[in-house]
Structures are given as structure tokens and as C-alpha cells.
Design a protein around this motif. Sequence first.
Motif, mmCIF file in Angstrom:
data_model
loop_
_atom_site.group_PDB
_atom_site.id
_atom_site.type_symbol
_atom_site.label_atom_id
_atom_site.label_comp_id
_atom_site.label_asym_id
_atom_site.label_seq_id
_atom_site.Cartn_x
_atom_site.Cartn_y
_atom_site.Cartn_z
ATOM 1 N N SER A 19 0.812 -1.222 0.000
ATOM 2 C CA SER A 19 0.000 0.000 0.000
ATOM 3 C C SER A 19 0.842 1.269 0.000
ATOM 4 C CB SER A 19 -0.949 0.012 1.202
ATOM 5 O OG SER A 19 -1.911 -1.002 1.048
ATOM 6 N N THR A 20 1.952 1.286 0.752
ATOM 7 C CA THR A 20 2.790 2.496 0.733
ATOM 8 C C THR A 20 3.604 2.582 -0.565
ATOM 9 O OG1 THR A 20 4.242 1.326 2.285
ATOM 10 C CG2 THR A 20 2.873 3.066 3.178
ATOM 11 N N PRO A 21 4.194 1.489 -1.071
ATOM 12 C CA PRO A 21 4.833 1.573 -2.394
ATOM 13 C C PRO A 21 3.857 2.034 -3.480
ATOM 14 C CG PRO A 21 5.573 -0.408 -1.292
ATOM 15 C CD PRO A 21 4.507 0.195 -0.410
ATOM 16 N N ALA A 22 2.567 1.696 -3.304
ATOM 17 C CA ALA A 22 1.549 2.067 -4.292
ATOM 18 C C ALA A 22 1.407 3.582 -4.438
ATOM 19 C CB ALA A 22 0.202 1.460 -3.916
ATOM 20 N N VAL A 23 1.736 4.327 -3.383
ATOM 21 C CA VAL A 23 1.648 5.796 -3.443
ATOM 22 C C VAL A 23 2.626 6.321 -4.496
ATOM 23 C CG1 VAL A 23 1.950 7.952 -2.166
ATOM 24 C CG2 VAL A 23 0.906 5.977 -1.041
ATOM 25 N N ALA A 24 3.878 5.869 -4.415
ATOM 26 C CA ALA A 24 4.890 6.309 -5.381
ATOM 27 C C ALA A 24 4.641 5.696 -6.755
ATOM 28 C CB ALA A 24 6.282 5.934 -4.888
ATOM 29 N N LEU A 25 4.235 4.422 -6.764
ATOM 30 C CA LEU A 25 4.001 3.709 -8.025
ATOM 31 C C LEU A 25 2.849 4.335 -8.803
ATOM 32 C CD1 LEU A 25 5.760 1.276 -8.692
ATOM 33 C CD2 LEU A 25 3.814 -0.207 -8.226
ATOM 34 N N GLY A 26 1.758 4.633 -8.083
ATOM 35 C CA GLY A 26 0.573 5.214 -8.719
ATOM 36 C C GLY A 26 0.805 6.615 -9.253
ATOM 37 N N ARG A 27 1.860 7.270 -8.760
ATOM 38 C CA ARG A 27 2.197 8.611 -9.249
ATOM 39 C C ARG A 27 3.274 8.578 -10.335
ATOM 40 N NH1 ARG A 27 -0.265 9.092 -4.648
ATOM 41 N NH2 ARG A 27 -1.073 11.075 -3.839
ATOM 42 N N SER A 28 3.826 7.402 -10.595
ATOM 43 C CA SER A 28 4.860 7.273 -11.628
ATOM 44 C C SER A 28 4.360 6.522 -12.865
ATOM 45 C CB SER A 28 6.070 6.508 -11.085
ATOM 46 O OG SER A 28 6.737 7.249 -10.112
ATOM 47 N N LEU A 29 3.404 5.630 -12.640
ATOM 48 C CA LEU A 29 2.962 4.723 -13.704
ATOM 49 C C LEU A 29 1.494 4.928 -14.030
ATOM 50 C CD1 LEU A 29 4.545 1.449 -12.279
ATOM 51 C CD2 LEU A 29 5.232 2.544 -14.387
ATOM 52 N N PRO A 30 1.084 4.540 -15.249
ATOM 53 C CA PRO A 30 -0.354 4.523 -15.532
ATOM 54 C C PRO A 30 -1.058 3.603 -14.529
ATOM 55 C CG PRO A 30 0.918 4.163 -17.538
ATOM 56 C CD PRO A 30 1.877 4.104 -16.397
ATOM 57 N N ARG A 31 -2.261 3.966 -14.146
ATOM 58 C CA ARG A 31 -2.993 3.255 -13.092
ATOM 59 C C ARG A 31 -3.086 1.750 -13.334
ATOM 60 N NH1 ARG A 31 -8.493 5.861 -10.937
ATOM 61 N NH2 ARG A 31 -6.959 7.528 -10.700
ATOM 62 N N LYS A 32 -3.407 1.371 -14.557
ATOM 63 C CA LYS A 32 -3.626 -0.058 -14.834
ATOM 64 C C LYS A 32 -2.333 -0.865 -14.773
ATOM 65 C CE LYS A 32 -7.942 0.477 -17.363
ATOM 66 N NZ LYS A 32 -8.153 1.857 -16.906
ATOM 67 N N VAL A 33 -1.219 -0.227 -15.109
ATOM 68 C CA VAL A 33 0.086 -0.903 -15.007
ATOM 69 C C VAL A 33 0.454 -1.059 -13.532
ATOM 70 C CG1 VAL A 33 2.544 -0.786 -15.601
ATOM 71 C CG2 VAL A 33 0.829 0.027 -17.231
ATOM 72 N N ALA A 34 0.266 0.013 -12.767
ATOM 73 C CA ALA A 34 0.563 -0.032 -11.327
ATOM 74 C C ALA A 34 -0.284 -1.100 -10.642
ATOM 75 C CB ALA A 34 0.304 1.333 -10.694
ATOM 76 N N LEU A 35 -1.572 -1.140 -10.969
ATOM 77 C CA LEU A 35 -2.461 -2.098 -10.312
ATOM 78 C C LEU A 35 -2.165 -3.537 -10.712
ATOM 79 C CD1 LEU A 35 -5.801 -0.094 -10.263
ATOM 80 C CD2 LEU A 35 -4.452 -0.821 -8.289
ATOM 81 N N GLU A 36 -1.751 -3.750 -11.948
ATOM 82 C CA GLU A 36 -1.360 -5.122 -12.335
ATOM 83 C C GLU A 36 -0.152 -5.566 -11.510
ATOM 84 O OE1 GLU A 36 0.210 -7.846 -16.035
ATOM 85 O OE2 GLU A 36 -0.754 -5.946 -16.529
ATOM 86 N N PHE B 280 8.044 22.088 -9.544
ATOM 87 C CA PHE B 280 7.527 20.943 -10.310
ATOM 88 C C PHE B 280 6.638 20.065 -9.433
ATOM 89 C CE2 PHE B 280 7.644 16.522 -11.646
ATOM 90 C CZ PHE B 280 7.240 16.621 -12.968
ATOM 91 N N TYR B 281 7.144 19.703 -8.249
ATOM 92 C CA TYR B 281 6.358 18.810 -7.386
ATOM 93 C C TYR B 281 5.109 19.499 -6.828
ATOM 94 C CZ TYR B 281 9.836 15.168 -7.840
ATOM 95 O OH TYR B 281 10.659 14.188 -8.358
ATOM 96 N N ARG B 282 5.204 20.807 -6.623
ATOM 97 C CA ARG B 282 4.027 21.545 -6.145
ATOM 98 C C ARG B 282 2.919 21.557 -7.192
ATOM 99 N NH1 ARG B 282 5.482 27.398 -4.487
ATOM 100 N NH2 ARG B 282 3.279 27.852 -4.514
ATOM 101 N N GLN B 283 3.293 21.874 -8.432
ATOM 102 C CA GLN B 283 2.257 22.011 -9.466
ATOM 103 C C GLN B 283 1.647 20.669 -9.880
ATOM 104 O OE1 GLN B 283 2.358 21.163 -12.989
ATOM 105 N NE2 GLN B 283 4.358 20.182 -12.808
ATOM 106 N N MET B 284 2.383 19.574 -9.646
ATOM 107 C CA MET B 284 1.860 18.251 -10.028
ATOM 108 C C MET B 284 0.598 17.873 -9.252
ATOM 109 S SD MET B 284 3.389 16.770 -12.534
ATOM 110 C CE MET B 284 3.126 15.002 -12.403
ATOM 111 N N THR B 285 0.426 18.464 -8.072
ATOM 112 C CA THR B 285 -0.748 18.127 -7.251
ATOM 113 C C THR B 285 -1.904 19.115 -7.475
ATOM 114 O OG1 THR B 285 0.037 19.460 -5.394
ATOM 115 C CG2 THR B 285 0.755 17.162 -5.447
ATOM 116 N N GLN B 286 -1.689 20.096 -8.360
ATOM 117 C CA GLN B 286 -2.695 21.146 -8.546
ATOM 118 C C GLN B 286 -3.488 20.955 -9.843
ATOM 119 O OE1 GLN B 286 -0.020 24.505 -8.448
ATOM 120 N NE2 GLN B 286 -0.220 24.767 -6.243
ATOM 121 N N ASP B 287 -4.659 21.592 -9.911
ATOM 122 C CA ASP B 287 -5.398 21.576 -11.181
ATOM 123 C C ASP B 287 -4.706 22.531 -12.158
ATOM 124 O OD1 ASP B 287 -6.829 24.320 -11.322
ATOM 125 O OD2 ASP B 287 -7.268 23.625 -9.296
#
Length: 244
Positions: free
Chosen positions: A128-145, A199-206
Amino acid sequence: RNIILNNPRKRNALSLAMLQSLREDLLHDVKSKDLRVIVISAEGPVFCSGHDLKELSSEDDVKHHSQVFEICAEVMTLIQKLPVPVIAKVNGLATAAGCQLVASCDIAVASEKSQFATPGVNIGLFCSTPAVALGRSLPRKVALEMLFTGEPLSAQEALMHGLVSKVVPEDKLEEETMKISHKICESSKSILALGKATFYRQMTQDLDTAYKMTTQVMADNLTLRDGQEGIEAFIQKRKPVWSH
């Protein structure tokens, strides 16, 4: 600065001691004007196997388990808060929190033999904690597989999906990492620090908020000494002399 995970006998597991040491090394002299880039690598065939499972058995109490996960999250987020770029130099297997470490770095260069996996599901401890970084680096379906099956990605698949920046033959890994590091060292430290934080600030913004914030940052960037020096050097067709 080179930080080397050096416990190959334990597959460079992120024990509490290893995490504390990593945090210390990342923060050491971080404001020094000589520090321009940090490279994280490892000894042995496994880059990092993730948490030391012996520390997560029922012999240790919940408080200890929480401490391990908390310092791990702190180290992963610290990497992105540091004012200098952090490069993962991966030559081998990176699993679970080790895969999280690669995903948390700004840049990752991997050898062709490297592999990446989040196999926690197979031992009843979902990543679950690796998923935080993984889900922000990879497309969702690749991360979930990866998270649902525990199956590893090859270096080329990791490159294709954006988990790593570059894949090179093992004998070119050091050269390629140094090439990127040297290129980073040619730029202004203060400008890079500003750019990384933004860069990291704007990645979380609309989109609208991100443009509003970065528009202001670019105007602020021009008020910095190195901002003016870079433009003047370009106009005068000379190499800039950065303030660091």
C-alpha cells in the motif's frame, strides 16, 4: 554525492537502521554549495528488496511496525523535498519499498538486467505504501497489475511505462549516470532548487492553479541573480557564471 545501499547479504533491505542511515545521508550537509546531485546505488545483485520482513513479524509490536512505515514514508517524501536532484542508479532487482524508492527519485537509470516488482500481495502484506509512489509514476492499470499480481516489470517495460528514465547495458550504467550528473552540475543550483520544488508543487494542482502558481514563479525566477546572469550570458554569447 554517492549513497550506496551496502548490505547485499540482506538484499539491501530497508530495515529501520537502513532507513535511518539513508535519511541521515540524504540530509547530510544538504545546504552545502558543493552538493549538486545525489546518486543512490547499491551493492550486490539486488538493488533493494524492500522492508526487512523479520522486523514486521508479530514478535515486534504495532508501535514498532508503525515506526518502520512512518520513517519509510518520511524518506520517500524527503527525496522530493531536497533542493538537489536525486538519481537512482539501479543494477538489479528492486522490489516493494525498494521499487518505491526508485519511483520516488527524480530520475532513475537502470541496467538492462534490472527488474521492478511489488510482490507484497503474495505474502499477505499488500504494497500500500509503495503504491503511493508507483501510482504517481505509472499509468494506473500498469501499477495495479503490478500490485495485484506481484509480477515484475523488466527494465524495458519499466522504461516504456515511465518508472525509469533510461535503460542501458550494465557496463554503461556508471557512464550514463555520470553523464546526467555532470549535465545537472552545469546548471545553477538555486535555479534547479526552485524548479524542482515548483515541479512537485504544481503536479498536485489543477491546471489553472498550476499555471497561476508557475507564472508567478517564473517572474520570481527573473529576480534571482542567476536568472539575470543566464539571460545576459545568452545575449552576450558567453557561458554563464553561476553564483554557487
